[in-house]
Design a protein around this motif. Structure first.
Motif, PDB file in Angstrom:
ATOM      1  N   HIS A   1      67.492  29.439 -20.047  1.00 21.84           N
ATOM      2  CA  HIS A   1      67.359  30.896 -20.135  1.00 21.84           C
ATOM      3  C   HIS A   1      68.550  31.612 -19.488  1.00 21.84           C
ATOM      4  O   HIS A   1      68.904  32.718 -19.877  1.00 21.84           O
ATOM      5  N   GLU A   2      69.194  30.956 -18.498  1.00 27.36           N
ATOM      6  CA  GLU A   2      70.388  31.566 -17.894  1.00 27.36           C
ATOM      7  C   GLU A   2      71.557  31.532 -18.872  1.00 27.36           C
ATOM      8  O   GLU A   2      72.379  32.448 -18.905  1.00 27.36           O
ATOM      9  N   VAL A   3      71.630  30.460 -19.647  1.00 24.08           N
ATOM     10  CA  VAL A   3      72.682  30.367 -20.662  1.00 24.08           C
ATOM     11  C   VAL A   3      72.481  31.466 -21.708  1.00 24.08           C
ATOM     12  O   VAL A   3      73.438  32.154 -22.104  1.00 24.08           O
ATOM     13  N   ILE A   4      71.217  31.654 -22.113  1.00 26.24           N
ATOM     14  CA  ILE A   4      70.919  32.707 -23.100  1.00 26.24           C
ATOM     15  C   ILE A   4      71.278  34.075 -22.518  1.00 26.24           C
ATOM     16  O   ILE A   4      71.900  34.907 -23.186  1.00 26.24           O
ATOM     17  N   ASN A   5      70.901  34.295 -21.246  1.00 25.46           N
ATOM     18  CA  ASN A   5      71.231  35.576 -20.603  1.00 25.46           C
ATOM     19  C   ASN A   5      72.741  35.816 -20.575  1.00 25.46           C
ATOM     20  O   ASN A   5      73.213  36.935 -20.770  1.00 25.46           O
ATOM     21  N   PHE A   6      73.482  34.741 -20.323  1.00 30.41           N
ATOM     22  CA  PHE A   6      74.935  34.861 -20.284  1.00 30.41           C
ATOM     23  C   PHE A   6      75.485  35.277 -21.652  1.00 30.41           C
ATOM     24  O   PHE A   6      76.331  36.170 -21.746  1.00 30.41           O
ATOM     25  N   TYR A   7      74.955  34.643 -22.698  1.00 29.67           N
ATOM     26  CA  TYR A   7      75.407  35.001 -24.051  1.00 29.67           C
ATOM     27  C   TYR A   7      75.025  36.443 -24.388  1.00 29.67           C
ATOM     28  O   TYR A   7      75.783  37.157 -25.049  1.00 29.67           O
ATOM     29  N   ILE A   8      73.858  36.863 -23.912  1.00 32.11           N
ATOM     30  CA  ILE A   8      73.446  38.259 -24.143  1.00 32.11           C
ATOM     31  C   ILE A   8      74.425  39.209 -23.444  1.00 32.11           C
ATOM     32  O   ILE A   8      74.851  40.216 -24.018  1.00 32.11           O
ATOM     33  N   LEU A   9      74.794  38.881 -22.203  1.00 36.00           N
ATOM     34  CA  LEU A   9      75.753  39.719 -21.464  1.00 36.00           C
ATOM     35  C   LEU A   9      77.081  39.810 -22.212  1.00 36.00           C
ATOM     36  O   LEU A   9      77.638  40.905 -22.379  1.00 36.00           O
ATOM     37  N   ILE A  10      77.568  38.657 -22.677  1.00 38.09           N
ATOM     38  CA  ILE A  10      78.833  38.650 -23.406  1.00 38.09           C
ATOM     39  C   ILE A  10      78.713  39.482 -24.684  1.00 38.09           C
ATOM     40  O   ILE A  10      79.616  40.256 -25.034  1.00 38.09           O
ATOM     41  N   SER A  11      77.569  39.348 -25.375  1.00 36.48           N
ATOM     42  CA  SER A  11      77.354  40.126 -26.607  1.00 36.48           C
ATOM     43  C   SER A  11      77.373  41.618 -26.315  1.00 36.48           C
ATOM     44  O   SER A  11      77.973  42.408 -27.062  1.00 36.48           O
ATOM     45  N   ILE A  12      76.711  42.008 -25.218  1.00 40.22           N
ATOM     46  CA  ILE A  12      76.676  43.437 -24.859  1.00 40.22           C
ATOM     47  C   ILE A  12      78.089  43.943 -24.559  1.00 40.22           C
ATOM     48  O   ILE A  12      78.502  45.006 -25.029  1.00 40.22           O
ATOM     49  N   LEU A  13      78.845  43.159 -23.793  1.00 45.25           N
ATOM     50  CA  LEU A  13      80.209  43.576 -23.438  1.00 45.25           C
ATOM     51  C   LEU A  13      81.096  43.685 -24.676  1.00 45.25           C
ATOM     52  O   LEU A  13      81.859  44.647 -24.828  1.00 45.25           O
ATOM     53  N   VAL A  14      80.971  42.700 -25.570  1.00 41.00           N
ATOM     54  CA  VAL A  14      81.775  42.741 -26.801  1.00 41.00           C
ATOM     55  C   VAL A  14      81.371  43.944 -27.650  1.00 41.00           C
ATOM     56  O   VAL A  14      82.225  44.656 -28.209  1.00 41.00           O
TER      57      VAL A  14
END
Lengths: 177, 67
Positions: free
Chosen positions: A140-153
């Motif tokens: 779930h931390e990996v998913i959260n990280f990808y979500i953060l990157i998606s939001i920033l992009v």
């Protein structure tokens, strides 16, 4: 000549016995669940250390040293203060050849665990094993990280579009003026 | 502060914003500064009040060094 032969034979016998004794003490560990499925800083891991002497459970004093994964200078973990440090240095005595320990591993990465055993019945009999194992990051931390990157992009792209449109509008206005 | 006053203020701000003439470069710099400050504050600030509030969030993002 006969004495020399007997001496050599005795030495050979003694050496064979010592080698067998060293090989006889074995230390190993097991975990309740597979280490591949353990989430760092989430799952308490119950580890069982087993000592056998010539294949049978034997009591021994264990010295367990656990070192955390090395520092990664490129990608940090969420708990960098423990990276590359000694997490655990303790001694314990097995009962019935087993010693149980519960531990909460703090971060992902490769851990090194050195286990030394000294037989209680034959103190001269010792062994040491170094185990290495890796823990994966919590999914779930990996998913959260990808979500953060998606939001920033997304923010970057949206800002770029808005700024570009604004710049085009400004240049059009200045061209018509 | 009554509602009419707020409306007047909002209209004034809207008019001011619409008439502002800022270059695209300045806008980009302002945007980057705002995003940078927000990201630093949320993800990296060690100010206790901020850190404590975002502590769990930072730990849940895999590679944000919290402590």
């Amino acid at each position: 000549m006969k004495i020399l032969f007997q001496s050599l034979l005795l030495n050979a016998l003694l050496l064979t016995a010592a080698a067998a004794a060293t090989d006889g003490l074995q230390v190993s560990y097991t975990t309740e669940q597979s280490l591949a499925t353990i989430g760092p800083d989430e799952d308490v891991v119950k580890m069982t250390f087993s000592v056998t002497k010539d294949g049978a459970p034997s009591d021994a004093q264990l010295h367990i040293v656990l070192d955390s994964p090395e520092v990664n200078s490129i990608i940090s973990t969420d708990f960098p203060i423990v990276e590359g440090t000694r997490l655990f240095d303790a001694r314990g005595i097995t009962q019935g050849g087993k010693l149980e320990m519960s531990y909460l591993f703090p971060i992902r990465g490769q851990y090194t665990m050195r286990v030394s055993a000294q037989s209680l019945t034959t103190p001269a009999l010792t062994t040491a094993e170094t185990f290495t194992f890796s823990l994966n990051e919590n999914p779930h931390e990996v998913i959260n990280f990808y979500i953060l990157i998606s939001i920033l992009v997304s923010i970057g792209l949206l800002s770029g579009v808005i700024l570009a449109k604004s710049a085009i509008r400004q240049s059009n206005l200045s061209a018509t003026a | 502060m009554n509602k009419d006053h707020l409306t007047t203020q909002a209209k004034r701000h809207a008019k001011l914003t619409l008439t502002l003439n800022i270059s695209a470069l300045s806008k980009a710099v302002i945007l980057l500064a705002i995003v940078g400050i927000v990201l630093y504050t949320v993800l990296f600030s060690t100010y206790p009040a901020v850190h404590d509030f975002f502590h769990e969030l930072r730990h849940s993002l895999m590679m944000i060094p919290c402590h």
